[in-house]
Design a protein around this motif. Sequence first.
Motif, PDB file in Angstrom:
ATOM      1  N   GLN A  51       0.825  -1.208   0.000  1.00 20.17           N
ATOM      2  CA  GLN A  51       0.000   0.000   0.000  1.00 20.17           C
ATOM      3  C   GLN A  51       0.858   1.256   0.000  1.00 20.17           C
ATOM      4  N   ALA A  52       1.970   1.209   0.692  1.00 20.49           N
ATOM      5  CA  ALA A  52       2.881   2.358   0.692  1.00 20.49           C
ATOM      6  C   ALA A  52       3.446   2.598  -0.701  1.00 20.49           C
ATOM      7  N   VAL A  53       3.695   1.519  -1.466  1.00 28.78           N
ATOM      8  CA  VAL A  53       4.157   1.675  -2.851  1.00 28.78           C
ATOM      9  C   VAL A  53       3.134   2.480  -3.649  1.00 28.78           C
ATOM     10  N   VAL A  54       1.869   2.099  -3.529  1.00 29.57           N
ATOM     11  CA  VAL A  54       0.807   2.797  -4.260  1.00 29.57           C
ATOM     12  C   VAL A  54       0.686   4.242  -3.793  1.00 29.57           C
ATOM     13  N   ASP A  55       0.717   4.452  -2.491  1.00 25.06           N
ATOM     14  CA  ASP A  55       0.532   5.795  -1.936  1.00 25.06           C
ATOM     15  C   ASP A  55       1.626   6.758  -2.372  1.00 25.06           C
ATOM     16  N   GLU A  56       2.842   6.264  -2.568  1.00 21.83           N
ATOM     17  CA  GLU A  56       3.976   7.129  -2.837  1.00 21.83           C
ATOM     18  C   GLU A  56       4.299   7.266  -4.325  1.00 21.83           C
ATOM     19  N   SER A  57       3.473   6.699  -5.201  1.00 21.78           N
ATOM     20  CA  SER A  57       3.825   6.627  -6.622  1.00 21.78           C
ATOM     21  C   SER A  57       2.831   7.358  -7.512  1.00 21.78           C
ATOM     22  N   ASP A  58       3.341   7.905  -8.606  1.00 20.21           N
ATOM     23  CA  ASP A  58       2.503   8.472  -9.658  1.00 20.21           C
ATOM     24  C   ASP A  58       2.097   7.393 -10.663  1.00 20.21           C
ATOM     25  N   VAL A  59       3.045   6.506 -10.973  1.00 19.90           N
ATOM     26  CA  VAL A  59       2.810   5.393 -11.893  1.00 19.90           C
ATOM     27  C   VAL A  59       3.144   4.099 -11.159  1.00 19.90           C
ATOM     28  N   VAL A  60       2.190   3.202 -11.081  1.00 24.72           N
ATOM     29  CA  VAL A  60       2.394   1.922 -10.399  1.00 24.72           C
ATOM     30  C   VAL A  60       2.620   0.829 -11.439  1.00 24.72           C
ATOM     31  N   LEU A  61       3.732   0.139 -11.344  1.00 22.57           N
ATOM     32  CA  LEU A  61       4.051  -0.978 -12.230  1.00 22.57           C
ATOM     33  C   LEU A  61       3.662  -2.271 -11.529  1.00 22.57           C
ATOM     34  N   VAL A  62       2.765  -3.017 -12.126  1.00 21.49           N
ATOM     35  CA  VAL A  62       2.315  -4.280 -11.552  1.00 21.49           C
ATOM     36  C   VAL A  62       3.099  -5.403 -12.217  1.00 21.49           C
ATOM     37  N   CYS A  63       4.072  -5.937 -11.493  1.00 20.61           N
ATOM     38  CA  CYS A  63       4.960  -6.975 -12.021  1.00 20.61           C
ATOM     39  C   CYS A  63       4.816  -8.270 -11.223  1.00 20.61           C
ATOM     40  N   LEU A  64       3.628  -8.532 -10.748  1.00 19.02           N
ATOM     41  CA  LEU A  64       3.340  -9.706  -9.934  1.00 19.02           C
ATOM     42  C   LEU A  64       3.149 -10.941 -10.807  1.00 19.02           C
ATOM     43  N   ARG A  65       3.280 -12.105 -10.178  1.00 18.96           N
ATOM     44  CA  ARG A  65       2.980 -13.346 -10.894  1.00 18.96           C
ATOM     45  C   ARG A  65       1.481 -13.399 -11.194  1.00 18.96           C
ATOM     46  N   PRO A  66       1.104 -13.952 -12.363  1.00 21.09           N
ATOM     47  CA  PRO A  66      -0.327 -14.024 -12.685  1.00 21.09           C
ATOM     48  C   PRO A  66      -1.165 -14.681 -11.603  1.00 21.09           C
ATOM     49  N   VAL A  67      -0.627 -15.686 -10.938  1.00 18.86           N
ATOM     50  CA  VAL A  67      -1.389 -16.397  -9.912  1.00 18.86           C
ATOM     51  C   VAL A  67      -1.650 -15.528  -8.690  1.00 18.86           C
ATOM     52  N   ASP A  68      -0.812 -14.507  -8.475  1.00 24.41           N
ATOM     53  CA  ASP A  68      -0.943 -13.649  -7.294  1.00 24.41           C
ATOM     54  C   ASP A  68      -1.570 -12.297  -7.582  1.00 24.41           C
ATOM     55  N   ALA A  69      -1.578 -11.868  -8.833  1.00 24.55           N
ATOM     56  CA  ALA A  69      -1.840 -10.468  -9.158  1.00 24.55           C
ATOM     57  C   ALA A  69      -3.199  -9.978  -8.690  1.00 24.55           C
ATOM     58  N   VAL A  70      -4.258 -10.701  -9.020  1.00 25.81           N
ATOM     59  CA  VAL A  70      -5.595 -10.216  -8.689  1.00 25.81           C
ATOM     60  C   VAL A  70      -5.766 -10.068  -7.190  1.00 25.81           C
ATOM     61  N   GLU A  71      -5.353 -11.069  -6.445  1.00 22.22           N
ATOM     62  CA  GLU A  71      -5.511 -11.029  -4.989  1.00 22.22           C
ATOM     63  C   GLU A  71      -4.756  -9.853  -4.375  1.00 22.22           C
ATOM     64  N   VAL A  72      -3.537  -9.612  -4.843  1.00 24.08           N
ATOM     65  CA  VAL A  72      -2.735  -8.525  -4.282  1.00 24.08           C
ATOM     66  C   VAL A  72      -3.325  -7.168  -4.658  1.00 24.08           C
TER      67      VAL A  72
END
Length: 256
Positions: free
Chosen positions: A57-78
């Motif tokens: 959440q801190a990553v999102v709060d502190e960023s203008d552009v968020v890069l989602v580089c999660l594994r497909p199996v984890d991405a939606v849940e995260v």
Amino acid sequence: MTTYGVLGVGSIAEAIVLGLCRHVADPPAVVLSPRSAERSARLAVELPSVRVAVDNQAVVDESDVVLVCLRPVDAVEVVEGLDFRDGQAVVSAVAGLSVARLAELVAPATDVARSIPLPAVATRESTTPVHPATPAVTDLFDRLGGSLVVDDELAYESVAAASATVAAYFRYLGTVAGWLSERGIPQAEASRYVADTFAALSSELGHPGADFVALAQAHATPGGLNEQFARDLADAGVYDAVRAGLDAVVSRIAPT
């Protein structure tokens, strides 16, 4: 200056961060998730403009552009457990996660795009397919070697499938090197010979509009050994198997 946040710091995320920040006169600020703690910490030590956040959440709060580089199996849940904000941009490198579904997950953020970065973005030498061509995604990958805009999402998925051929390519080279080793060439020397042979051919791919049919013909002298080997592979159905394999990958990663 844009601050980039990175969710999921795997090998591709690392390549993006290196391309953005290493050997760059004025690198952007980058905030990394604590996931893959060792890699994140190493990047933060090596690159002064990079820091590690306390949580996602801190990553999102502190960023203008968020890069989602999660594994497909984890991405939606995260991602669905995070709070994004209006006006924030999101760039996904997650296979199979459609723009529409991603937009649902990151609302009220609406500047949403997908990308297929390869390891060569680390040295800013790779053109990255993107969909759609939002300002955030094209600005990011133009910094890293260029953006290949793909307007249609099905076509984009086909490009993603084509990127899945890299491991097979290296296995092909390994098979050739292994065959040489079985016939008396020391393994290290066999691998070096095969690597040098194909590395020397890379210059032929550096020109715009590379014509693979013409290149194959140029290396297949009529009645020669290259022609024979290529014909034998065709007769064995190897190239048909490549097409079938690509079809199977596209079916697997169809947007959700």
